[in-house]
Scaffold this motif. Sequence first.
Motif, PDB file in Angstrom:
ATOM      1  N   LEU A   1     -24.156  50.666 -36.351  1.00  0.00           N
ATOM      2  CA  LEU A   1     -23.903  52.042 -36.788  1.00  0.00           C
ATOM      3  C   LEU A   1     -24.233  52.183 -38.270  1.00  0.00           C
ATOM      4  CD1 LEU A   1     -22.769  54.850 -36.024  1.00  0.00           C
ATOM      5  CD2 LEU A   1     -20.508  53.985 -36.639  1.00  0.00           C
ATOM      6  N   LYS A   2     -23.836  51.193 -39.060  1.00  0.00           N
ATOM      7  CA  LYS A   2     -24.136  51.220 -40.499  1.00  0.00           C
ATOM      8  C   LYS A   2     -25.644  51.214 -40.735  1.00  0.00           C
ATOM      9  CE  LYS A   2     -23.338  48.671 -44.754  1.00  0.00           C
ATOM     10  NZ  LYS A   2     -22.898  47.408 -45.340  1.00  0.00           N
ATOM     11  N   ASN A   3     -26.359  50.388 -39.958  1.00  0.00           N
ATOM     12  CA  ASN A   3     -27.822  50.347 -40.093  1.00  0.00           C
ATOM     13  C   ASN A   3     -28.434  51.726 -39.827  1.00  0.00           C
ATOM     14  OD1 ASN A   3     -27.659  47.621 -40.616  1.00  0.00           O
ATOM     15  ND2 ASN A   3     -28.310  46.990 -38.574  1.00  0.00           N
ATOM     16  N   LYS A   4     -27.876  52.428 -38.847  1.00  0.00           N
ATOM     17  CA  LYS A   4     -28.362  53.777 -38.540  1.00  0.00           C
ATOM     18  C   LYS A   4     -28.183  54.687 -39.763  1.00  0.00           C
ATOM     19  CE  LYS A   4     -27.101  57.851 -35.847  1.00  0.00           C
ATOM     20  NZ  LYS A   4     -26.172  58.399 -34.867  1.00  0.00           N
ATOM     21  N   TYR A   5     -27.007  54.642 -40.378  1.00  0.00           N
ATOM     22  CA  TYR A   5     -26.743  55.479 -41.547  1.00  0.00           C
ATOM     23  C   TYR A   5     -27.567  55.065 -42.763  1.00  0.00           C
ATOM     24  CZ  TYR A   5     -23.155  58.385 -39.498  1.00  0.00           C
ATOM     25  OH  TYR A   5     -22.498  59.325 -38.738  1.00  0.00           O
ATOM     26  N   GLU A   6     -28.022  53.807 -42.769  1.00  0.00           N
ATOM     27  CA  GLU A   6     -28.867  53.347 -43.879  1.00  0.00           C
ATOM     28  C   GLU A   6     -30.344  53.625 -43.623  1.00  0.00           C
ATOM     29  OE1 GLU A   6     -27.668  49.267 -44.438  1.00  0.00           O
ATOM     30  OE2 GLU A   6     -25.927  49.880 -45.628  1.00  0.00           O
ATOM     31  N   GLY A   7     -30.643  54.331 -42.529  1.00  0.00           N
ATOM     32  CA  GLY A   7     -32.000  54.792 -42.298  1.00  0.00           C
ATOM     33  C   GLY A   7     -32.824  54.012 -41.293  1.00  0.00           C
ATOM     34  N   GLU A   8     -32.249  52.986 -40.679  1.00  0.00           N
ATOM     35  CA  GLU A   8     -33.014  52.248 -39.674  1.00  0.00           C
ATOM     36  C   GLU A   8     -33.146  53.087 -38.414  1.00  0.00           C
ATOM     37  OE1 GLU A   8     -32.454  48.181 -38.592  1.00  0.00           O
ATOM     38  OE2 GLU A   8     -31.766  47.672 -40.606  1.00  0.00           O
ATOM     39  N   SER A   9     -34.346  53.108 -37.878  1.00  0.00           N
ATOM     40  CA  SER A   9     -34.573  53.880 -36.659  1.00  0.00           C
ATOM     41  C   SER A   9     -34.125  53.077 -35.446  1.00  0.00           C
ATOM     42  CB  SER A   9     -36.059  54.221 -36.520  1.00  0.00           C
ATOM     43  OG  SER A   9     -36.794  53.044 -36.247  1.00  0.00           O
ATOM     44  N   LEU A  10     -33.971  53.763 -34.337  1.00  0.00           N
ATOM     45  CA  LEU A  10     -33.627  53.104 -33.084  1.00  0.00           C
ATOM     46  C   LEU A  10     -34.690  52.063 -32.741  1.00  0.00           C
ATOM     47  CD1 LEU A  10     -32.020  52.773 -30.458  1.00  0.00           C
ATOM     48  CD2 LEU A  10     -33.261  54.748 -29.549  1.00  0.00           C
ATOM     49  N   GLU A  11     -35.946  52.405 -32.914  1.00  0.00           N
ATOM     50  CA  GLU A  11     -37.031  51.495 -32.592  1.00  0.00           C
ATOM     51  C   GLU A  11     -36.967  50.220 -33.432  1.00  0.00           C
ATOM     52  OE1 GLU A  11     -37.488  54.824 -33.210  1.00  0.00           O
ATOM     53  OE2 GLU A  11     -37.658  55.316 -31.075  1.00  0.00           O
ATOM     54  N   GLU A  12     -36.642  50.355 -34.718  1.00  0.00           N
ATOM     55  CA  GLU A  12     -36.535  49.181 -35.586  1.00  0.00           C
ATOM     56  C   GLU A  12     -35.419  48.255 -35.115  1.00  0.00           C
ATOM     57  OE1 GLU A  12     -37.926  50.620 -39.988  1.00  0.00           O
ATOM     58  OE2 GLU A  12     -36.061  51.484 -39.198  1.00  0.00           O
ATOM     59  N   GLN A  13     -34.285  48.832 -34.756  1.00  0.00           N
ATOM     60  CA  GLN A  13     -33.175  48.001 -34.311  1.00  0.00           C
ATOM     61  C   GLN A  13     -33.474  47.357 -32.952  1.00  0.00           C
ATOM     62  OE1 GLN A  13     -29.176  48.465 -35.586  1.00  0.00           O
ATOM     63  NE2 GLN A  13     -29.502  50.634 -36.040  1.00  0.00           N
ATOM     64  N   LEU A  14     -34.117  48.115 -32.057  1.00  0.00           N
ATOM     65  CA  LEU A  14     -34.471  47.551 -30.752  1.00  0.00           C
ATOM     66  C   LEU A  14     -35.496  46.429 -30.884  1.00  0.00           C
ATOM     67  CD1 LEU A  14     -34.624  50.743 -28.505  1.00  0.00           C
ATOM     68  CD2 LEU A  14     -32.899  48.913 -28.441  1.00  0.00           C
TER      69      LEU A  14
END
Length: 99
Positions: free
Chosen positions: A31-44
């Motif tokens: 969740l923190k990564n999302k708020y720091e601007g990481e996209s869903l694709e980057e995390q996947l």
Amino acid sequence: MITCLPPVVVAKERTLDDRCDGHAKYVIKLLKNKYEGESLEEQLDLVNEWSDPIYKKEIQLVLTEIVYKLPMVTNEKDLVIQSLENYIGAYRGCIQSQS
């Protein structure tokens, strides 16, 4: 003749509470990564590199069905509530699946 043996390292088995706490903290990191601007694709993309197929699938579902479906909140109070709700949900889900 004297034989020297290497020290034996014994891993302490983690309790269910420890494992589920670690899982829930990881969900908060996503969740923190999302708020720091990481996209869903980057995390996947990062998750797809994991070797454990079961945990990989679980985290892919967490990302696609929970983390990236949540609205982005802008005030601190709502962010704390959102984080707490996700921690509790991830912890409870882990307890249910592991019990």
